[in-house]
Design a protein around this motif. Structure first.
Motif, PDB file in Angstrom:
ATOM      1  N   ARG A 124      -9.386 -17.568 -49.343  1.00 61.39           N
ATOM      2  CA  ARG A 124      -9.604 -18.726 -48.471  1.00 61.39           C
ATOM      3  C   ARG A 124      -8.690 -18.693 -47.254  1.00 61.39           C
ATOM      4  O   ARG A 124      -9.099 -19.058 -46.144  1.00 61.39           O
ATOM      5  CB  ARG A 124      -9.393 -20.018 -49.260  1.00 61.39           C
ATOM      6  N   LYS A 162     -17.428 -16.516 -53.002  1.00 60.43           N
ATOM      7  CA  LYS A 162     -17.091 -17.896 -53.360  1.00 60.43           C
ATOM      8  C   LYS A 162     -16.004 -18.448 -52.445  1.00 60.43           C
ATOM      9  O   LYS A 162     -16.093 -19.584 -51.966  1.00 60.43           O
ATOM     10  CB  LYS A 162     -16.639 -17.960 -54.815  1.00 60.43           C
ATOM     11  N   GLN A 166     -16.387 -21.593 -49.841  1.00 62.53           N
ATOM     12  CA  GLN A 166     -15.521 -22.771 -49.883  1.00 62.53           C
ATOM     13  C   GLN A 166     -14.914 -23.056 -48.517  1.00 62.53           C
ATOM     14  O   GLN A 166     -14.814 -24.217 -48.102  1.00 62.53           O
ATOM     15  CB  GLN A 166     -14.409 -22.559 -50.917  1.00 62.53           C
ATOM     16  N   GLU A 170     -15.597 -26.443 -46.147  1.00 68.02           N
ATOM     17  CA  GLU A 170     -14.498 -27.270 -45.646  1.00 68.02           C
ATOM     18  C   GLU A 170     -14.619 -27.506 -44.145  1.00 68.02           C
ATOM     19  O   GLU A 170     -14.302 -28.576 -43.636  1.00 68.02           O
ATOM     20  CB  GLU A 170     -13.157 -26.603 -45.954  1.00 68.02           C
TER      21      GLU A 170
END
Length: 380
Positions: A124, A162, A166, A170
């Protein structure tokens, strides 16, 4: 590290210094742009005035402790923080992710002994930086670079996708505005767990049901496996240990804990046993001695069973300097051995039986999470 106010005081100092520097700069060195983050500054000044402005900045601080250095643009590009800023021929700026020439794209390995959430945060973070820094037209190339780097570190495709999803979600969501809650809720209890693959995840799931936060920390690291900067202390001189004393004539052992040196505690056990076993008893006195509960379970075992403890093979099972944690570890070791101990109770700490399934799994799996056993004399 250091005083918590250090960063704030440094910021005050730098703000005062840069205000003086900008307002007193020579007219031919007029600063068109000044952007600073901590000690990195991005400036736009007239061409050919870099040396003059640098000399001016270094003269602002009377103590001479603050020294400015500079790096000029190369082929129309310059690095600032994580950004590579490039001047285009039409006067616009192109911003991409910057990596140093020595950068190796080495991130936390997927196979390392860290919880999955730590590894997902690596994904991320990389995609968040790409979305924040990289221009839209260059994002596809940055995405390929990130995927190649992560796959080199062993990250599976599902995890990369994944983490990317994410980050995208966001960005699309509107930032939530903070509202003051008139009824302030009490903070959740927090328990920090060492990460042990296959065990920590189950404990976290159980704690979550009871609204308990469980951050994790690495347990097996390269440092505690390879680095031993201090001389090795003989096992008998170690303090804060959980120890095991076996019996020579049966398979039972005694589990104990002490905050003092292990030799001191085992000597106390030994003296009490020898005092009782060397005492001459009549038949009535012997029966009375066998029915009397001694101070130590070791003495009770030797007296009632007429056995001898194997003092030379006393071993350290675990170490812990904090008394409360040491009690918990002692209770775990006693519970794991079940009827194989001569202990009269489950230890100082009353361990809930809800932990029995996890303790049983640790025993069935060979106890891989236990510390190595050490003889008292320090021999391998």
């Amino acid at each position: 590290m250091g005083n918590p106010l250090s960063a704030t005081l440094c910021e005050f100092f730098m703000e005062d210094l840069e205000q003086k520097a900008i307002t007193t700069a020579p007219p031919h060195c007029k600063i068109k742009l000044w952007k600073r983050y901590v000690d990195d500054i991005l400036e736009i000044i007239p061409k050919g005035q870099t040396e003059t402005l640098t000399q001016h900045l270094n003269n602002i601080d009377d103590t001479g402790n603050i020294k400015f250095t500079y790096e000029s643009e190369t082929e129309g590009s310059i690095a600032f923080m994580d950004m590579k800023i490039t001047r285009q021929t039409d006067g616009t700026l192109n911003i991409n992710t910057y990596r140093k020439p020595t950068h190796t794209d080495q991130y936390l390995l997927w196979t390392s002994e860290h919880p999955t959430i730590h590894k997902m945060s690596v994904i991320r973070t990389l995609y968040h930086r790409a979305n924040m820094v990289t221009e839209e037209r260059d994002r596809k190339q940055e995405d390929k670079h990130i995927q190649h780097a992560l796959k080199t570190c062993g990250y599976p495709t599902w995890a990369i996708n994944k983490g990317k999803q994410q980050t995208t979600t966001e960005r699309k969501e509107q930032p939530k505005q903070r509202t003051r809650n008139p009824e302030r809720q009490e903070p959740k209890p927090v328990i920090t767990l060492p990460y042990i693959r296959g065990i920590t995840e189950k404990i976290r799931a159980t704690m979550k049901k009871h609204n308990i936060n469980t951050p994790t920390k690495p347990y097996t690291t390269v440092r505690n496996r390879l680095v031993h900067p201090k001389d090795k202390i003989p096992a008998g001189l170690k303090c804060g240990v959980i120890y095991e004393i076996p019996c020579k004539l049966c398979n039972k052992t005694y589990i104990g804990e002490t905050g003092r040196q292990l030799n001191t505690r085992t000597t106390e056990h030994r003296k009490e046993c020898e005092k009782e076993t060397n005492r001459k008893h009549t038949r009535a006195a012997k029966e009375e001695a066998e029915s009397t509960i001694k101070k130590s379970a070791v003495t009770d075992h030797c007296t009632r069973e007429n056995h001898v403890m194997d003092w030379d093979n006393t071993r350290i099972i675990n170490t812990e300097q904090q008394k409360y944690k040491r009690w918990i570890k002692e209770a775990i070791e006693i519970r794991r051995r079940g009827c194989g101990t001569m202990n009269r109770d489950d230890g100082v700490y009353s361990l809930d039986h809800a932990w029995d399934c996890i303790i049983e799994e640790g025993r069935a799996g060979g106890g891989g999470w236990r510390r190595p056993l050490l003889p008292v004399d320090g021999r391998g």
